[in-house]
Structures are given as structure tokens and as C-alpha cells.
Motif scaffolding. Sequence first.
Motif, PDB file in Angstrom:
ATOM      1  N   GLY A 122       6.199   6.596  -5.198  1.00 49.24           N
ATOM      2  CA  GLY A 122       7.576   6.973  -5.137  1.00 49.24           C
ATOM      3  C   GLY A 122       8.687   5.560  -5.205  1.00 49.24           C
ATOM      4  O   GLY A 122       9.784   5.792  -4.926  1.00 49.24           O
ATOM      5  N   ILE A 123       8.122   4.456  -5.001  1.00 47.22           N
ATOM      6  CA  ILE A 123       8.900   3.185  -4.938  1.00 47.22           C
ATOM      7  C   ILE A 123       9.012   2.594  -6.406  1.00 47.22           C
ATOM      8  O   ILE A 123       7.744   2.320  -6.948  1.00 47.22           O
ATOM      9  N   HIS A 182      14.194  -2.577  -3.659  1.00 46.85           N
ATOM     10  CA  HIS A 182      13.096  -1.735  -3.563  1.00 46.85           C
ATOM     11  C   HIS A 182      13.421  -0.334  -3.430  1.00 46.85           C
ATOM     12  O   HIS A 182      14.377  -0.103  -2.359  1.00 46.85           O
ATOM     13  N   VAL A 183      13.503   0.653  -4.251  1.00 49.51           N
ATOM     14  CA  VAL A 183      13.810   2.042  -3.893  1.00 49.51           C
ATOM     15  C   VAL A 183      12.678   2.974  -4.063  1.00 49.51           C
ATOM     16  O   VAL A 183      11.988   2.983  -4.875  1.00 49.51           O
ATOM     17  N   LEU A 215       4.772  -5.655   9.504  1.00 47.08           N
ATOM     18  CA  LEU A 215       4.888  -4.442   8.667  1.00 47.08           C
ATOM     19  C   LEU A 215       4.425  -3.351   9.395  1.00 47.08           C
ATOM     20  O   LEU A 215       3.071  -3.199   9.766  1.00 47.08           O
ATOM     21  N   GLY A 216       4.977  -2.121   9.100  1.00 45.77           N
ATOM     22  CA  GLY A 216       4.270  -0.780   9.512  1.00 45.77           C
ATOM     23  C   GLY A 216       4.486   0.215   8.732  1.00 45.77           C
ATOM     24  O   GLY A 216       5.349   0.409   7.756  1.00 45.77           O
ATOM     25  N   ALA A 217       3.450   1.066   8.471  1.00 48.70           N
ATOM     26  CA  ALA A 217       3.601   2.392   7.805  1.00 48.70           C
ATOM     27  C   ALA A 217       2.600   3.608   8.396  1.00 48.70           C
ATOM     28  O   ALA A 217       1.780   3.096   9.130  1.00 48.70           O
ATOM     29  N   ARG A 218       2.870   4.831   7.994  1.00 49.21           N
ATOM     30  CA  ARG A 218       1.832   5.723   8.652  1.00 49.21           C
ATOM     31  C   ARG A 218       0.446   5.665   8.063  1.00 49.21           C
ATOM     32  O   ARG A 218      -0.570   5.901   8.894  1.00 49.21           O
ATOM     33  N   THR A 219       0.359   5.165   6.824  1.00 48.92           N
ATOM     34  CA  THR A 219      -1.125   5.069   6.314  1.00 48.92           C
ATOM     35  C   THR A 219      -1.077   3.589   5.430  1.00 48.92           C
ATOM     36  O   THR A 219      -0.187   2.895   5.102  1.00 48.92           O
ATOM     37  N   LEU A 240       1.479   1.148   2.968  1.00 47.35           N
ATOM     38  CA  LEU A 240       2.057  -0.278   3.217  1.00 47.35           C
ATOM     39  C   LEU A 240       1.807  -1.100   1.902  1.00 47.35           C
ATOM     40  O   LEU A 240       1.114  -1.712   1.324  1.00 47.35           O
ATOM     41  N   TYR A 241       3.356  -1.199   1.073  1.00 44.88           N
ATOM     42  CA  TYR A 241       3.298  -1.627  -0.140  1.00 44.88           C
ATOM     43  C   TYR A 241       3.661  -3.150   0.120  1.00 44.88           C
ATOM     44  O   TYR A 241       4.191  -3.496   1.046  1.00 44.88           O
ATOM     45  N   ALA A 242       3.418  -3.950  -1.114  1.00 47.73           N
ATOM     46  CA  ALA A 242       3.846  -5.451  -1.063  1.00 47.73           C
ATOM     47  C   ALA A 242       3.285  -6.433   0.227  1.00 47.73           C
ATOM     48  O   ALA A 242       3.546  -7.451   0.133  1.00 47.73           O
ATOM     49  N   VAL A 243       1.923  -5.665   0.715  1.00 43.27           N
ATOM     50  CA  VAL A 243       1.521  -6.686   1.752  1.00 43.27           C
ATOM     51  C   VAL A 243       0.961  -7.771   0.953  1.00 43.27           C
ATOM     52  O   VAL A 243       0.960  -8.851   1.504  1.00 43.27           O
TER      53      VAL A 243
END
Length: 362
Positions: free
Chosen positions: A143-144, A192-193, A266-270, A274-277
Amino acid sequence: MVEPRAGEITVYFYAILFARYPQVRQMFPQGMDAQRDRLLRALLRIVDLADDPESLVRFCGHLGRDHRKFGTLAAHFPAVGECLLAALARYAGPAWTLDIAAAWAKAYGTVAQVMISAAEQDEAVRPAVWPATVVHRVSRGHGIAEITVRPHITYEYAAGQYVSVETPWWPKRWRYYSAANAPREDGTLTFHVRAVAGGSVSDALVHRAAVGDVLQLGPPMGDMVLDAADHRKLLFVAGGTGLAPIRALIEEVAHRGGRHQVDLFLGARTGAELYAVDDMLRMAQRHHWLTIRAAVSHEHLPGIRGSLPEVLAEYGPWYEHDVFLSGPARMVVSAMETLTLNGTPPHRIHHDPFETPVLSTS
């Protein structure tokens, strides 16, 4: 006293404003929920800053400049003040004394004058809105979307600032997004939306916007810029699409010759979120001063596991750093608490104001 009924107050305020001054209704979107929420946050922020004149003037100046995009004129302020005080009086009941009324009238007059002056000064040097054509769009998954626009006239901003955006599909609905890049020679900006549930503007940008579409940009806002840092050591913390302004700040460090030591978390739930890593890792390969660590909180994967505040506590302390936080408000608040408890002075912690939700708006 009235804060518990603040939602009712804003509904009543707009009802009597439109009833008494129907000519202003056309300045607002059909759906008023976001507008009411924005008014409420601004009022609460103004009250919070009553004993901090410098910050209050800066905040009201931002409001004045930003309101130019709505077509706000000096002549509108008396009508707004009249209806605002009437709404407060109705819900305060017997507590609304003559002295309280006089104090609020004086306070509103001061706020209005600061906003009007800021708008007039701004009008002398730049437009109220900037048309911008979509020149590139790519899906980042989950969804980004990454959307790049080219303003039709020069758009000056600083890395780390955020921008209000209006789409052609939802007139008068402005939503805030951070630019994901430092200023470029070609003048383009990338956003980034993330499409959020029920989010009309974000959904349109992610699923409908195409190359050639024209958006409208409001003036750049926000003080989370590199010049706010006092020290060479920098800690950047990004949750989700909070990476956008952080990425812009890292690009700005590079433009200035990499004269800082930068740690990025960088942090995310899963792991999938983790986008754009990969992009950031390639950036770290080019710049020896940049160290990147990624963490997930709700999935067992090789590497760092935990929420960003937990990981910051593990890898700290960070009291010798200027810290820049970007992401969901809950994460930012928790990270601030962790950092201050471990010795980071509060004045070295920088983030966007909570009353202007950049990343969670719709």
C-alpha cells in the motif's frame, strides 16, 4: 473545563460560522471531520503554548502562512473569532465570566494578528500554492507508492520538512506528507505515501495518481531540519513511512560533505513492512559515516528483534547525539521517553509536531 467536549465545540463552531457567514462555506471541503480535528489540535496547541511566547508566535506564524492556500483573508478573522468565542461560551456555561471572555478575546486578537502579519509577509515573497505535475510513480508494495512531482514554479524547502498536498479528485482536502529527498537541481520532490483505511487522499495518490496528473502543494513546514542539530553525532529513527524525511536528512548530510557520524534505525512490525531497506543499505555502502540497523517487532527473523524504543535502549546511550524521530506518534513518544531516561537531553530530540500528523493522515 471544555476539553472533554472539544469535539462538540468544533461541530458547533463550524455550524454557527456557516450559518452566520455562509459565504465562507465554499472555502472548506464537503466532509468536515478532518477540518474539525485540525481546528481542535490547533486550539489545544495554542493553549499549551500560552506561557511560551516565542514558540506561540512561531506556531501561529506557521498557521498564518499555511492558511493562505485556503484563500483566508484578514477580513475572515473577526467572523471566526466571534463564532469561536460563542462556541466556548456555550460549552463553558457559568464558568464563562466577563474576565474569561475578555482574556479569550484578547488572546484571539493576538493570535489573529500574528497569523495575518505572517500571511502578509509571506504573500510578498511567494505564492500561496504551487501546481506540480506527477513525473514518476512506482509502487513500493504494502500500500505504499513513491510519487515524484515537478512544481511548475520554484519550490524552496529544507530537507526534513513536510508539505500539504491537494489532489484533483478531492478539492480542498489537504493532507501532509514529508519530502523524501533533499532539494534537487531539477526541482522535483518525492513523497512516500501509504494508503490508509478510509483515507480518501492517500488512497487516490497510491491507486489513482498517474504521470501527468497535476497536484497542488502548500508551503513547506516543519523545523525538523539539519540546522537544528548542535552536534556532529546524529541518530535517525524511522518507523514505517517515517523514513521519508529521515532519508531527506541523510541526503542533506551527504550534500554537505558527510561531516557527521550518522546512526540510522529502521523499524516495522514485520520484515515485509520494512520498505526501502535495500536503498538505504546502498547509501551506507557509498557513505562510510552512515550505519544502518533494521528491527522488526512482531516476527521472528534473523537480526534485531524488538520495537524501536527497545532497540534504542539496547544500543545506547545516545546522550552525545542529536536525535531525529519520525513515524507513528506512539513510537515517537515512546522513543522520546526511552532516550530521556537514558540521558539524552530533551532539547536534542527533534520530531515533527504532533498537532500536524504527517504520516498518519488520510
